[in-house]
Design a protein around this motif. Structure first.
Motif, PDB file in Angstrom:
ATOM      1  N   LYS A   4      -8.258   3.592  -0.750  1.00 17.46           N
ATOM      2  CA  LYS A   4      -8.442   4.602   0.288  1.00 17.46           C
ATOM      3  C   LYS A   4      -9.873   5.087   0.430  1.00 17.46           C
ATOM      4  O   LYS A   4     -10.160   5.894   1.309  1.00 17.46           O
ATOM      5  CB  LYS A   4      -7.507   5.788   0.028  1.00 17.46           C
ATOM      6  CG  LYS A   4      -6.056   5.408   0.198  1.00 17.46           C
ATOM      7  CD  LYS A   4      -5.139   6.572   0.021  1.00 17.46           C
ATOM      8  CE  LYS A   4      -3.688   6.132   0.269  1.00 17.46           C
ATOM      9  NZ  LYS A   4      -2.751   7.238   0.139  1.00 17.46           N
TER      10      LYS A   4
ATOM     11  N   GLU B 162      -4.459   4.478  -5.655  1.00 15.60           N
ATOM     12  CA  GLU B 162      -4.938   4.746  -4.299  1.00 15.60           C
ATOM     13  C   GLU B 162      -6.421   4.415  -4.137  1.00 15.60           C
ATOM     14  O   GLU B 162      -7.091   4.934  -3.242  1.00 15.60           O
ATOM     15  CB  GLU B 162      -4.666   6.193  -3.936  1.00 15.60           C
ATOM     16  CG  GLU B 162      -3.174   6.486  -3.880  1.00 15.60           C
ATOM     17  CD  GLU B 162      -2.867   7.897  -3.446  1.00 15.60           C
ATOM     18  OE1 GLU B 162      -3.618   8.826  -3.815  1.00 15.60           O
ATOM     19  OE2 GLU B 162      -1.874   8.066  -2.731  1.00 15.60           O
TER      20      GLU B 162
ATOM     21  N   LYS C 178       0.805  -1.222   0.000  1.00 20.22           N
ATOM     22  CA  LYS C 178       0.000   0.000   0.000  1.00 20.22           C
ATOM     23  C   LYS C 178       0.835   1.268   0.000  1.00 20.22           C
ATOM     24  O   LYS C 178       0.442   2.259  -0.579  1.00 20.22           O
ATOM     25  CB  LYS C 178      -0.924   0.023   1.201  1.00 20.22           C
ATOM     26  CG  LYS C 178      -2.053  -0.929   1.094  1.00 20.22           C
ATOM     27  CD  LYS C 178      -2.988  -0.705   2.257  1.00 20.22           C
ATOM     28  CE  LYS C 178      -3.491  -2.009   2.779  1.00 20.22           C
ATOM     29  NZ  LYS C 178      -4.320  -1.863   3.937  1.00 20.22           N
ATOM     30  N   ASP C 179       1.977   1.244   0.665  1.00 28.70           N
ATOM     31  CA  ASP C 179       2.754   2.476   0.754  1.00 28.70           C
ATOM     32  C   ASP C 179       3.572   2.772  -0.491  1.00 28.70           C
ATOM     33  O   ASP C 179       4.177   3.823  -0.598  1.00 28.70           O
ATOM     34  CB  ASP C 179       3.658   2.460   1.990  1.00 28.70           C
ATOM     35  CG  ASP C 179       4.632   1.302   1.996  1.00 28.70           C
ATOM     36  OD1 ASP C 179       4.502   0.388   1.177  1.00 28.70           O
ATOM     37  OD2 ASP C 179       5.537   1.329   2.853  1.00 28.70           O
TER      38      ASP C 179
ATOM     39  N   LEU D 144      -8.751  10.653  -0.048  1.00 28.88           N
ATOM     40  CA  LEU D 144      -7.359  10.769   0.402  1.00 28.88           C
ATOM     41  C   LEU D 144      -7.259  11.437   1.761  1.00 28.88           C
ATOM     42  O   LEU D 144      -6.488  11.019   2.623  1.00 28.88           O
ATOM     43  CB  LEU D 144      -6.521  11.523  -0.622  1.00 28.88           C
ATOM     44  CG  LEU D 144      -6.489  10.926  -2.027  1.00 28.88           C
ATOM     45  CD1 LEU D 144      -5.639  11.771  -2.954  1.00 28.88           C
ATOM     46  CD2 LEU D 144      -5.977   9.496  -1.993  1.00 28.88           C
TER      47      LEU D 144
ATOM     48  N   TRP E 182      -8.636   9.077   4.564  1.00 29.17           N
ATOM     49  CA  TRP E 182      -7.687   7.968   4.758  1.00 29.17           C
ATOM     50  C   TRP E 182      -6.487   8.448   5.580  1.00 29.17           C
ATOM     51  O   TRP E 182      -6.100   7.827   6.565  1.00 29.17           O
ATOM     52  CB  TRP E 182      -7.226   7.411   3.408  1.00 29.17           C
ATOM     53  CG  TRP E 182      -6.150   6.375   3.548  1.00 29.17           C
ATOM     54  CD1 TRP E 182      -4.796   6.574   3.534  1.00 29.17           C
ATOM     55  CD2 TRP E 182      -6.335   4.976   3.768  1.00 29.17           C
ATOM     56  NE1 TRP E 182      -4.133   5.393   3.708  1.00 29.17           N
ATOM     57  CE2 TRP E 182      -5.063   4.382   3.858  1.00 29.17           C
ATOM     58  CE3 TRP E 182      -7.453   4.153   3.879  1.00 29.17           C
ATOM     59  CZ2 TRP E 182      -4.876   3.025   4.057  1.00 29.17           C
ATOM     60  CZ3 TRP E 182      -7.255   2.801   4.078  1.00 29.17           C
ATOM     61  CH2 TRP E 182      -5.982   2.256   4.165  1.00 29.17           C
TER      62      TRP E 182
END
Length: 119
Positions: free
Chosen positions: A13, A10, A4-5, A76, A79
């Motif tokens: 999210k 994205e 995920k990082d 975003l 999240w």
């Protein structure tokens, strides 16, 4: 599949469930409505969101987070907000909301109000 990082996608999210019979469940959301945190993971923890304390018929204190839209305001942003507050969770001790400035942050950084508190 990327961790995920490090992924540029994205999509994990957030999402909006337009078919939900309770939509919109929170007023004041200005960005895309994020339904991912329908039940906020911060309910048992300290948080900056606006809440009031109610006592149920058994004498149990509970947070009523109905006026809070922080976990729902943008995919975003919400999240990042939730992740930031779960980095160092502090259990909620049943007190009224007094510790934090309640505002809708452009970034997800939690902002502390004056940290003096009389208990």
């Amino acid at each position: 599949m990327e961790p995920k990082d490090s992924t540029i996608n994205e999509a994990f999210k957030g999402f909006t469930n337009d078919a939900c019979p309770f939509m919109p469940c929170h007023q004041g959301v200005k960005r895309e409505f994020n339904c991912l945190f329908c039940y906020c993971p911060l309910i048992a923890y300290e948080c900056p969101g606006p809440y009031r304390v109610i006592t149920d018929r058994h004498g149990m204190k509970r947070k009523d987070c109905s006026p809070c839209n922080l976990p729902h305001n943008g995919y975003l942003q919400s999240w990042s907000f939730i992740q930031k507050w779960l980095e160092r969770p502090i259990l909620w001790d049943g007190h009224e909301q007094t510790r934090y400035t309640v505002s809708l942050p452009e970034e997800a950084e939690p902002r502390r109000a004056d940290s003096t508190r009389s208990d």
